[in-house]
Design a protein around this motif. Structure first.
Motif, PDB file in Angstrom:
ATOM      1  N   ASP A 123      -5.110  13.881  -0.405  1.00  0.00           N
ATOM      2  CA  ASP A 123      -3.625  14.400  -0.201  1.00  0.00           C
ATOM      3  C   ASP A 123      -3.336  15.162  -1.728  1.00  0.00           C
ATOM      4  O   ASP A 123      -3.917  14.974  -2.802  1.00  0.00           O
ATOM      5  N   ALA A 136       2.182   0.378   1.844  1.00  0.00           N
ATOM      6  CA  ALA A 136       1.034   0.622   2.429  1.00  0.00           C
ATOM      7  C   ALA A 136       0.471  -0.456   3.135  1.00  0.00           C
ATOM      8  O   ALA A 136       1.071  -1.623   3.154  1.00  0.00           O
ATOM      9  N   ARG A 192     -15.579   7.142   5.403  1.00  0.00           N
ATOM     10  CA  ARG A 192     -14.088   6.563   4.839  1.00  0.00           C
ATOM     11  C   ARG A 192     -13.593   7.523   4.083  1.00  0.00           C
ATOM     12  O   ARG A 192     -14.084   7.256   2.815  1.00  0.00           O
ATOM     13  N   VAL A 244      -9.521   1.210   1.868  1.00  0.00           N
ATOM     14  CA  VAL A 244      -8.571   2.242   1.955  1.00  0.00           C
ATOM     15  C   VAL A 244      -8.735   3.247   2.995  1.00  0.00           C
ATOM     16  O   VAL A 244     -10.031   3.952   2.968  1.00  0.00           O
ATOM     17  N   THR A 245      -7.893   3.605   4.036  1.00  0.00           N
ATOM     18  CA  THR A 245      -8.467   4.643   5.074  1.00  0.00           C
ATOM     19  C   THR A 245      -7.269   5.636   5.129  1.00  0.00           C
ATOM     20  O   THR A 245      -7.291   6.444   5.587  1.00  0.00           O
ATOM     21  N   GLY A 246      -6.331   5.544   4.168  1.00  0.00           N
ATOM     22  CA  GLY A 246      -5.116   6.593   4.222  1.00  0.00           C
ATOM     23  C   GLY A 246      -4.854   6.560   2.974  1.00  0.00           C
ATOM     24  O   GLY A 246      -4.762   5.811   1.929  1.00  0.00           O
ATOM     25  N   LEU A 247      -4.087   7.941   2.511  1.00  0.00           N
ATOM     26  CA  LEU A 247      -3.559   8.167   1.125  1.00  0.00           C
ATOM     27  C   LEU A 247      -2.376   9.215   1.382  1.00  0.00           C
ATOM     28  O   LEU A 247      -2.427  10.095   1.979  1.00  0.00           O
ATOM     29  N   ALA A 248      -1.454   8.900   0.422  1.00  0.00           N
ATOM     30  CA  ALA A 248      -0.179   9.939   0.484  1.00  0.00           C
ATOM     31  C   ALA A 248       0.324   9.787  -0.850  1.00  0.00           C
ATOM     32  O   ALA A 248       0.461   8.741  -1.653  1.00  0.00           O
ATOM     33  N   SER A 303     -12.986   0.431  -2.470  1.00  0.00           N
ATOM     34  CA  SER A 303     -12.453   1.789  -2.428  1.00  0.00           C
ATOM     35  C   SER A 303     -12.261   2.177  -3.812  1.00  0.00           C
ATOM     36  O   SER A 303     -11.793   1.539  -4.619  1.00  0.00           O
ATOM     37  N   ALA A 314      -9.748   9.485   2.289  1.00  0.00           N
ATOM     38  CA  ALA A 314      -8.527  10.061   2.370  1.00  0.00           C
ATOM     39  C   ALA A 314      -8.249  10.950   1.296  1.00  0.00           C
ATOM     40  O   ALA A 314      -8.762  11.004   0.046  1.00  0.00           O
ATOM     41  N   THR A 348      -5.871  -2.658   6.548  1.00  0.00           N
ATOM     42  CA  THR A 348      -6.584  -2.755   7.906  1.00  0.00           C
ATOM     43  C   THR A 348      -6.384  -4.220   8.603  1.00  0.00           C
ATOM     44  O   THR A 348      -6.325  -4.108   9.875  1.00  0.00           O
TER      45      THR A 348
END
Length: 86
Positions: free
Chosen positions: A7, A74, A3, A59-63, A30, A5, A77
Motif C-alpha cells: 500500500d 487488524a 504472500r 500477514v496477508t493484508g496491509l493498509a 512476516s 501485501a 488468519t
C-alpha cells in the motif's frame, strides 16, 4: 514469496509485507518493508510479531493510514482481532 501485501500512504510512502518460505517449507515471519517507488528497492523495517507466535501471525493484508489516525485494527488468519497504536 506467495504472500505479500502493498500500500501507499496518503503522504506517498510505500509499504509492503512479505512472507518468505524458508527451509523445509517453513514460513518465516512476516516482514514489514519500505519500498522506494523510484527504484523498486525494498528495505526491511523489521519482523512482525515475536518468535513464539510467527506461525499465527502471517500477514496477508496491509493498509497505510493517514498519520492522524491513532488506532489501527487488524485480523489474523485465525480470526483474532489485533489493535495497534500508531
Amino acid at each position: 514469496t506467495d504472500r505479500a501485501a502493498f500500500d501507499i500512504s496518503p503522504s506517498g510512502e510505500a509499504f509492503a509485507v512479505f512472507n518468505v518460505e524458508g527451509t523445509a517449507g517453513v514460513v518465516q515471519p512476516s516482514g514489514l518493508y519500505t519500498i522506494d517507488l523510484a527504484s523498486g528497492a525494498a528495505t526491511l523495517v523489521g519482523a512482525i510479531g515475536s518468535q513464539s507466535d510467527f506461525a499465527s501471525r502471517v500477514v496477508t493484508g496491509l493498509a497505510a493510514v493517514p498519520s492522524d489516525i491513532e488506532t489501527v485494527f487488524a485480523v489474523t488468519t485465525s480470526g483474532n482481532l489485533q489493535v495497534f497504536r500508531s
